[in-house]
Design a protein around this motif. Structure first.
Motif, short mmCIF file in Angstrom:
data_model
loop_
_atom_site.label_atom_id
_atom_site.label_comp_id
_atom_site.label_asym_id
_atom_site.label_seq_id
_atom_site.Cartn_x
_atom_site.Cartn_y
_atom_site.Cartn_z
N VAL B 9 -0.05 -5.02 17.42
CA VAL B 9 -0.62 -3.73 17.03
C VAL B 9 0.52 -2.72 17.13
CG1 VAL B 9 -2.30 -1.92 17.50
CG2 VAL B 9 -2.89 -4.32 17.93
N SER B 10 0.84 -2.07 16.01
CA SER B 10 2.01 -1.19 16.00
C SER B 10 1.89 -0.19 14.87
CB SER B 10 3.27 -2.04 15.80
OG SER B 10 4.38 -1.22 15.48
N PRO B 11 2.47 1.01 15.06
CA PRO B 11 2.64 1.87 13.89
C PRO B 11 3.66 1.23 12.94
CG PRO B 11 3.67 2.87 15.81
CD PRO B 11 3.02 1.60 16.28
N ALA B 12 3.78 1.77 11.75
CA ALA B 12 4.63 1.14 10.74
C ALA B 12 5.61 2.15 10.14
CB ALA B 12 3.77 0.54 9.64
N VAL B 13 6.70 1.61 9.60
CA VAL B 13 7.70 2.43 8.93
C VAL B 13 7.54 2.22 7.42
CG1 VAL B 13 10.18 2.82 8.64
CG2 VAL B 13 9.26 2.23 10.90
N PRO B 14 7.18 3.27 6.67
CA PRO B 14 6.92 3.08 5.24
C PRO B 14 8.15 3.31 4.36
CG PRO B 14 6.24 5.28 5.90
CD PRO B 14 6.90 4.66 7.11
N VAL B 15 8.41 2.38 3.46
CA VAL B 15 9.47 2.57 2.45
C VAL B 15 8.81 2.28 1.10
CG1 VAL B 15 11.83 2.01 1.75
CG2 VAL B 15 11.16 1.75 4.14
#
Lengths: 465, 199
Positions: B9-15
């Motif tokens: 469970v983690s936030p994400a880095v969007p590209v």
């Protein structure tokens, strides 16, 4: 039911096929180079195991070598170390190396075929996505990652799921000034940079049949640029004539036996493909790319698509790409000034490419403010070019004939196009920064590149022939 | 590199860019190392840094609002060169999962061989993830390999994903392909005796 050529080769190389598991596929020939192999040898070292079949792996130094003064030590320390590691690893593990200074050295996908190592019916892998080049001989050849290089070194096998099969048929005759590079750029522009992902492609049809081996290699080479796992062409008399007599090709009775087998390598008439695409060679004009993936290409006389021609969702990536290229939607490229011309790479650096360019430029001189790099694919190509006097034609035209390597195709060495400059290139990728940080690439055929070298601009080579 | 992946469970880095090729993930000039470590600092090098090495403020990895062990990218992620350095760079930068609506084949293999889970979602679900992150940069995603789903925690929306059972077992238990191939030694030698040619 009949089998496709791809299935015939794949199925005859399966060591183990278990439900739920990928196939363990036996590899006949494994090529390695300095950039994607050191970590694989390290892996063997950590496990304390040898190379399982060292005679089935061949090595060369190509990706990270200078293309000038190859007789002297490599100046840049990291590159020198990487090339030295290849020498150390191959010597320690008993793998044959055609390193710098060796008369067989060159781009891995150029030397395999020219030495007769690449043969029909083989499975061939290399830690390089352009391994698909070898498919021109009717081989199942594809690029792999370094963990997979380690698998092959350790077991002569690789674990792979069988891809789907696609047939691409190109019928009819090519027009004047249109080369095999234009065929493949055209196909990719039609089906996109991901249009064949998940597939292994067989190229067929009259226009493919009529091509030389060098030209077929150019087509198979770029299969990966539409996402395909690989591409292949059924072997025929053109293939057999090319192979016969080459250094490592079968000889005598072995040749006869091999030939008998090779003649069975075609897709049966009732074989089925998961997808079939057809194109007409007459529709293909000299091609050029305008964007930052190989699918962003068009006929050289055409206009870059306008934003309205694209779906809303595609526009942000498209705009980002054109901003990088400093080009406008809807604009044409004819007449656009170029700064560099690069003729080389595993796509177009074979003797036939150099001959075509030499024939075209003979008696002409490059435009004043264009730098022209010709980088032969191998020491053998370089030697042949000199024997035929092609080096003199280039010198008189103001072109630099350099020494073999991957060079400005990926700009790992010092052959970098400066930031903001435009390079018309016979290589295979126009990605951002591919030819150097902020360099801008137009992919094209050797003839279209040569036309730009002479005129200093993007030109329609058909008007200059 | 962690050799096991099960649940996250983690936030994400969007590209949110399409066709991100491996030259963008790790440019060729950074491929000179002969070990697998240290590539993370050059992940997305030319999008992340100016030529003089100052960070580009507008790139997501330089924005302190975004963090996490999940990278979310536009379709056809990882196309181009087969360089496994791309997977090494992603792992070295701390990512354990990459989410996209489409992956290039070789990259997918390379990721799995480095215990990075590539999750292919539908375009519609990818859009939802991007929307969730744009509404809240800390929006967490849950990835459950055992049950093969990815979930946007805040909204509860989830989608199941495919992975072949062999690779799933490898990831969940830390097995690699070489272990398996080495166990086939006898079968390989047996196969070699059936080859009609010495090539």
């Amino acid at each position: 039911m009949g089998k496709t050529l791809f299935d015939k080769i794949w199925d005859s190389h399966i060591v183990m096929s278990k439900p739920g598991h990928p196939d363990a596929v036996y590899i006949n020939t494994h090529f390695i180079h300095e950039v994607t192999s050191p970590q694989a040898f390290d892996g063997l070292r950590k496990r304390g195991i040898p190379v399982f079949r060292p005679a089935k792996t061949r090595a060369t130094a190509d990706h990270n070598v200078p293309t000038l003064h190859q007789d002297q030590p490599i100046k840049e320390a990291l590159s020198r170390h990487q090339v030295e590691m290849l020498t150390k690893n191959t010597s320690e593990y008993g793998v044959e190396l055609y390193g710098l200074g060796h008369r067989y050295q060159g781009i891995v996908h150029v030397i395999g075929p020219e030495l007769g190592i690449t043969l029909p019916g083989m499975t061939i892998v290399c830690g390089d996505s352009h391994t698909s080049t070898h498919g021109a001989f009717g081989a199942v050849a594809f690029g792999i990652g370094t963990s997979e290089v380690e698998q092959v070194l350790a077991t002569q096998c690789i674990l792979q799921y069988k891809p789907k099969r696609m047939k691409i048929e190109v019928s009819g005759q090519l027009g004047k000034g249109v080369l095999s590079k234009d065929i493949i750029l055209y196909i990719i522009s039609k089906i996109s940079a991901s249009g064949a992902t998940g597939y292994f492609v067989e190229y067929a049809g009259e226009a493919i049949r009529n091509l030389s081996m060098e030209a077929r290699m150019t087509i198979c080479n770029m299969s990966i640029e539409m996402g395909a796992r690989g591409g292949l062409i059924a072997p025929d008399s053109t293939t057999f004539d090319y192979i016969k007599g080459r250094e490592f090709a079968p000889k005598g009775a072995d040749w006869d036996k091999a030939l008998e087998y090779w003649k069975t390598l075609y897709s049966d008439a009732d074989a089925t493909f998961d997808k079939v695409l057809t194109f007409d060679a007459a529709d293909i004009e000299p091609q050029i790319t305008y964007g930052t993936n190989p699918g962003m290409g068009m006929g050289v006389t055409r206009h870059i698509p306008a934003l309205e021609q694209l779906e809303e969702k595609e526009r942000p990536s498209f705009k980002k790409s054109l901003e990088y290229m400093d080009l406008q939607p809807g604009a044409e490229l004819l007449g656009k000034k170029v700064d560099y011309v690069f003729i080389g790479s595993c796509t177009n650096s074979r003797i036939e490419d150099l001959r075509l360019v030499a024939d075209f430029v003979k008696g002409k001189h490059k435009a004043d403010d264009v730098v022209v790099w010709i980088v032969p694919g191998s020491k053998q190509v370089e030697a042949q070019a000199k024997e035929e006097g092609i080096d003199k034609v280039f010198a008189e035209a103001g072109f630099q004939l350099r020494e073999p390597g991957c060079s400005a195709c990926l700009a790992m060495n010092e052959d970098k196009v400066p930031a903001g400059m435009y390079c018309i290139s016979t290589s295979n990728r126009n990605f951002e920064g591919r030819q150097g940080p902020n360099a801008r690439t137009f992919l094209a055929s050797p003839l279209t590149a040569a036309a730009a070298a002479i005129t200093g601009k993007v030109a329609d080579v058909r008007e200059l022939l | 590199m962690s050799k096991i992946f099960q649940h996250l469970v983690s936030p994400a880095v969007p590209v949110p860019i399409e066709n991100i090729d491996t030259d963008q993930i790790i440019p060729a000039r950074f491929l000179k190392a002969t070990t697998r470590e240290g590539f993370g600092e050059n992940l997305f090098r030319d999008w992340r840094y100016e030529a003089d090495n100052t960070p580009k403020a507008d790139f997501v990895m330089n924005n302190p609002l975004y963090s996490g062990e999940i990278l979310v990218a536009g379709k056809n992620f990882g196309c181009g060169s087969s360089r496994e350095h791309a997977a090494w760079a992603i792992a070295d930068a701390g990512f354990k999962v990459v989410v996209s609506s489409f992956f290039a084949d070789i990259f997918k293999n390379n990721a799995l061989n480095n215990f990075i889970l590539p999750i292919q979602v539908t375009e519609a679900f990818l859009d939802k993830i991007f929307e969730a992150i744009s509404a809240n940069p800390k929006a967490a995603l849950e990835v459950d390999l055992e049950n093969q789903f990815i979930r946007i925690v805040a909204t509860g929306e989830k989608e199941s994903f495919d992975i072949n059972q062999y690779k799933k077992t490898c990831l969940m238990n830390g097995y690699d392909d070489i272990d398996y191939l080495l166990s086939l030694r006898k079968e390989i030698e047996q196969y070699e005796t059936t080859r009609p040619f010495n090539f």
